[in-house]
Scaffold this motif. Sequence first.
Motif, PDB file in Angstrom:
ATOM      1  N   ILE A  68      -3.149   0.964   1.160  1.00 39.47           N
ATOM      2  CA  ILE A  68      -1.445   1.884   0.543  1.00 39.47           C
ATOM      3  C   ILE A  68      -0.615   0.264   1.648  1.00 39.47           C
ATOM      4  O   ILE A  68      -1.193   0.446   2.951  1.00 39.47           O
ATOM      5  CB  ILE A  68      -1.035   3.019   0.876  1.00 39.47           C
ATOM      6  N   THR A  69       0.507   0.214   0.929  1.00 40.26           N
ATOM      7  CA  THR A  69       1.338  -1.104   2.245  1.00 40.26           C
ATOM      8  C   THR A  69       2.148  -0.840   1.744  1.00 40.26           C
ATOM      9  O   THR A  69       2.758  -1.034   0.895  1.00 40.26           O
ATOM     10  CB  THR A  69       0.441  -2.277   1.939  1.00 40.26           C
ATOM     11  N   THR A  70       2.692  -1.248   2.941  1.00 36.02           N
ATOM     12  CA  THR A  70       5.053  -0.965   3.335  1.00 36.02           C
ATOM     13  C   THR A  70       4.303  -2.058   3.621  1.00 36.02           C
ATOM     14  O   THR A  70       4.371  -2.833   4.171  1.00 36.02           O
ATOM     15  CB  THR A  70       4.940   1.023   3.225  1.00 36.02           C
ATOM     16  N   ASP A  71       6.403  -2.173   3.907  1.00 36.83           N
ATOM     17  CA  ASP A  71       6.756  -3.196   4.842  1.00 36.83           C
ATOM     18  C   ASP A  71       5.845  -3.298   6.148  1.00 36.83           C
ATOM     19  O   ASP A  71       6.226  -4.365   6.707  1.00 36.83           O
ATOM     20  CB  ASP A  71       8.495  -3.300   4.487  1.00 36.83           C
ATOM     21  N   HIS A  72       5.818  -2.407   6.911  1.00 37.00           N
ATOM     22  CA  HIS A  72       5.787  -1.945   8.175  1.00 37.00           C
ATOM     23  C   HIS A  72       3.679  -1.537   8.484  1.00 37.00           C
ATOM     24  O   HIS A  72       3.913  -1.703   9.852  1.00 37.00           O
ATOM     25  CB  HIS A  72       6.316  -0.782   8.785  1.00 37.00           C
ATOM     26  N   THR A 105       0.483   0.292  -3.831  1.00 37.33           N
ATOM     27  CA  THR A 105      -0.883   1.270  -3.588  1.00 37.33           C
ATOM     28  C   THR A 105      -1.821   0.644  -4.631  1.00 37.33           C
ATOM     29  O   THR A 105      -1.250   0.532  -5.893  1.00 37.33           O
ATOM     30  CB  THR A 105      -0.408   2.752  -3.922  1.00 37.33           C
ATOM     31  N   VAL A 106      -3.001   0.765  -4.587  1.00 41.88           N
ATOM     32  CA  VAL A 106      -4.195   0.163  -5.600  1.00 41.88           C
ATOM     33  C   VAL A 106      -4.618   1.519  -4.948  1.00 41.88           C
ATOM     34  O   VAL A 106      -5.447   1.721  -4.077  1.00 41.88           O
ATOM     35  CB  VAL A 106      -4.922  -1.789  -4.596  1.00 41.88           C
ATOM     36  N   VAL A 107      -5.346   1.017  -6.777  1.00 41.84           N
ATOM     37  CA  VAL A 107      -6.042   2.446  -6.755  1.00 41.84           C
ATOM     38  C   VAL A 107      -7.122   2.051  -7.142  1.00 41.84           C
ATOM     39  O   VAL A 107      -7.440   0.957  -8.085  1.00 41.84           O
ATOM     40  CB  VAL A 107      -5.494   3.206  -7.788  1.00 41.84           C
ATOM     41  N   ALA A 108      -8.491   2.013  -6.897  1.00 38.63           N
ATOM     42  CA  ALA A 108      -9.878   1.342  -7.229  1.00 38.63           C
ATOM     43  C   ALA A 108     -11.061   2.970  -7.234  1.00 38.63           C
ATOM     44  O   ALA A 108     -10.918   3.925  -6.659  1.00 38.63           O
ATOM     45  CB  ALA A 108     -10.038   0.412  -6.364  1.00 38.63           C
TER      46      ALA A 108
END
Length: 172
Positions: A108-112, A99-102
Motif C-alpha cells: 500500500i502506497t499513499t502520498d506520504h 494498493t497492489v494485491v499479489a
Amino acid sequence: MEQTVELIYRPTARDFAAALRARRRASPMARRQRKIFAIGLPFIAFCAVMAVITGGGVSDIPVPLLVPALFALVAVPLMPRLQARAFQKLAERQGELRTVVAAAGLHITTDHSSTAMDWTTRPRLAEGPDVFVLLSPDKHGFEFTVLPKRAVATPAEMEHLRSLLDRHTTRA
C-alpha cells in the motif's frame, strides 16, 4: 510472471461504513452485542409500558431504566457512521491510495508513506456488497484493510482479485 491487481482510490466514509458493517458481521463480540440489544431493548420497552400501565404515567418509569434505553436508541445506530467519518478523516490526510494485491501479500502506497504486508497480517476476509475487508488474525479483527470494489478497473481484474483473496485468506 506473477499477476497482481492494483487498486487506486481515495477512501470515503461510505467505504469505511461498509467495512465496519462487514467487520461487525465477522466479530463474535459484535454478534453478542446485537443479541443483547435485540433482547434488552424489547425488555426495557416492556418494562416501560408496564410502568405506564400500572403506575398511570410516563413519570413513573424508573430513570435507571429510561436513560440506558434512550442512549441505546440514539447512540447505537449512529456509532458506525461516526466511526466511518473518523476513519475517513484520518485517511484523507494520506491522499490517494495505491494498493497492489499479489501472491506475496499487499503493498500500500499513499502520498506520504508505503507499507508492505504479507498474508499473515491479514489472513481473514469479510466481504460486503461494496468492499473487501482484510482482517487481522485476532478474532475481533481490530486491524483491518479496506479494498473498495469500485477501485477495481475491470471485471477480469475483479475475478483475479477475488481469486487471490480466496487463495490467501479464509472467510470470516
